[in-house]
Enzyme design. Structure first.
Site, mmCIF file in Angstrom:
data_model
loop_
_atom_site.group_PDB
_atom_site.id
_atom_site.type_symbol
_atom_site.label_atom_id
_atom_site.label_comp_id
_atom_site.label_asym_id
_atom_site.label_seq_id
_atom_site.Cartn_x
_atom_site.Cartn_y
_atom_site.Cartn_z
ATOM 1 N N LEU A 115 -40.596 -50.633 -31.958
ATOM 2 C CA LEU A 115 -40.319 -49.345 -30.992
ATOM 3 C C LEU A 115 -41.444 -48.914 -30.175
ATOM 4 O O LEU A 115 -41.282 -47.566 -29.800
ATOM 5 C CB LEU A 115 -39.162 -48.775 -31.737
ATOM 6 N N ALA A 119 -48.098 -47.204 -29.841
ATOM 7 C CA ALA A 119 -48.480 -46.768 -28.626
ATOM 8 C C ALA A 119 -48.194 -45.520 -28.001
ATOM 9 O O ALA A 119 -48.756 -44.742 -27.380
ATOM 10 C CB ALA A 119 -48.074 -47.966 -27.494
ATOM 11 N N ASP A 161 -46.456 -52.668 -24.053
ATOM 12 C CA ASP A 161 -46.013 -51.725 -24.744
ATOM 13 C C ASP A 161 -46.584 -50.366 -24.052
ATOM 14 O O ASP A 161 -45.956 -49.466 -23.733
ATOM 15 C CB ASP A 161 -46.357 -51.528 -26.140
HETATM 16 O O1 PMV Z 1 -44.818 -54.297 -30.509
HETATM 17 P P1 PMV Z 1 -43.605 -55.089 -30.681
HETATM 18 O O2 PMV Z 1 -43.021 -55.495 -31.908
HETATM 19 O O3 PMV Z 1 -42.677 -54.690 -29.570
HETATM 20 O O4 PMV Z 1 -43.955 -56.861 -29.786
HETATM 21 C C1 PMV Z 1 -44.459 -56.775 -28.595
HETATM 22 C C2 PMV Z 1 -44.165 -57.905 -27.921
HETATM 23 C C3 PMV Z 1 -44.636 -59.175 -28.093
HETATM 24 O O5 PMV Z 1 -44.302 -59.958 -26.805
HETATM 25 C C4 PMV Z 1 -44.235 -59.991 -29.298
HETATM 26 C C5 PMV Z 1 -46.326 -59.016 -28.005
HETATM 27 C C6 PMV Z 1 -46.958 -58.637 -26.883
HETATM 28 O O6 PMV Z 1 -48.135 -58.442 -27.082
HETATM 29 O O7 PMV Z 1 -46.331 -58.470 -25.828
#
Ligand code: PMV
Length: 336
Positions: A115, A119, A161
């Site tokens: 989630l 970040a 993110d």
């Molecule tokens: O931070 P998360 O668990 O939402 O994962 C990010 C999404 C991924 O595509 C798995 C990794 C990325 O850097 O985009």
């Protein structure tokens, strides 16, 4: 000038704390494939926030983050600690020293659950430091600073993110390009359900990379199929076709299973949501644990929420997109 002190503090007129915040996020479609240059769609979770408060005090910059057991002067944290790193990156960027202040971090966003908690904390810190020095906020700059810290957590993040959190609006994202705002034809009702199992993005992304290296043609085809679902979903969102969007989300979940990032607990939550009336559901984020996201109609939201809780979700959040975003949420405010 140049002392790093808040002007009001130096003049002794008032001692005013400043608070800023940043939202969590959820990836609607396209995770993992986005690392390999395919598009993805992400939305902010404006109701789930991290906050950063700067309180003037008579001493060097000090960080308190009770949730992670930190209560220390900045100078005592390793420079590469994510909290220290974002302070140094931001203050170097604006060519000011860390101010004589206490930085207090709080967050409603669960950690290691996809989630965006890391970040969001970083973005809140950037915003509060910029506000302290009255430097105007700028989403691309915030995003770029937060990205540097995401690299500590994730290794090779796509950047989705930090981007969705810094812009705090639904985005269509392709790695290395400015994000595109996502036109939304009708309000979308979403449920985000937490499996309660932590998910380490860096590990899951590393596993996918090893599998891609072992079977590049197969993985490239899977990522292409994810990209097709994302493009169809984007069109469905624009024309307000929630049924088509639900189908795309469910198809994306099946592809994530083939990519190898689902888990029985996530499959169970996804199947439960669909069985009791969700229009579509999928894991969200890195996978193996963390959250699922389900698209529902307003009339079935409560039933799906209860079914997800009965199926073992430790928390369920409701969110709605397609309304004007309340940008005021993320603007820094003075605390009397
Ligand atoms: O931070 P998360 O668990 O939402 O994962 C990010 C999404 C991924 O595509 C798995 C990794 C990325 O850097 O985009």
């Amino acid at each position: 000038m140049g002392t790093g002190r808040h002007p009001d503090y130096v003049s002794g007129v008032k001692e005013t704390a400043i608070r800023a915040s940043a939202s969590g996020k959820v990836i609607l479609l396209g995770e993992h494939a986005v690392v390999y240059g395919r598009p993805a769609i992400a939305i902010p979770l404006s109701g789930l926030r991290a906050t950063a408060t700067l309180i003037p005090h008579l001493g060097p910059f000090h960080i308190q983050a009770p949730a992670v057991g930190i209560n220390a002067p900045l100078s005592e944290l390793p420079p590469n600690h994510p909290l220290a790193r974002i302070v140094y990156l931001t203050t170097e960027h604006i060519r000011r020293p860390p101010p004589d202040a206490l930085l207090r971090i709080g967050s409603d966003i669960p950690v290691a659950s996809g989630l965006g908690s890391g970040a969001a904390v970083s973005a809140a810190i950037v915003r509060v430091l910029l506000a302290w020095y009255s430097v105007p906020l700028d989403s691309p700059t915030i995003s770029a600073l937060v990205y540097e810290v995401e690299r500590i957590y994730h290794g090779t993040p796509s950047g989705i993110d930090n981007t969705v959190i810094a812009y705090e609006q639904p985005i269509y994202f392709v790695r290395g390009r400015p994000p595109e705002p996502l036109p939304v034809g009708t309000a979308l009702h979403l449920l985000v359900a937490d499996s309660g199992i932590p998910s380490q993005t860096r590990e899951v992304v590393g596993d996918v990379q090893r599998q891609w290296e072992a079977e590049p043609a197969r993985y490239e085809r899977l990522f292409d199929r994810v990209a097709e679902e994302v493009e169809e979903a984007r069109r469905a969102i624009a024309r307000g076709d929630v049924r088509a969007l639900g189908k795309r989300m469910s198809a994306n979940h099946e592809l994530l299973r083939e990519i190898g990032v689902s888990a029985p607990v996530l499959d169970h939550l996804v199947e439960t949501a669909r069985r009791v009336g969700a229009l579509g559901a999928k894991l969200s984020g890195a996978g193996r644990g963390g959250n699922i996201v389900a698209l529902v109609e307003e009339s079935t939201a409560s039933a799906v929420e209860e079914a997800l809780q009965a199926a073992g979700a430790v928390r369920v959040w409701r969110t709605r997109i397609g309304e004007p975003t309340n940008h005021r949420n993320s603007e820094p405010s003075l605390i009397p």
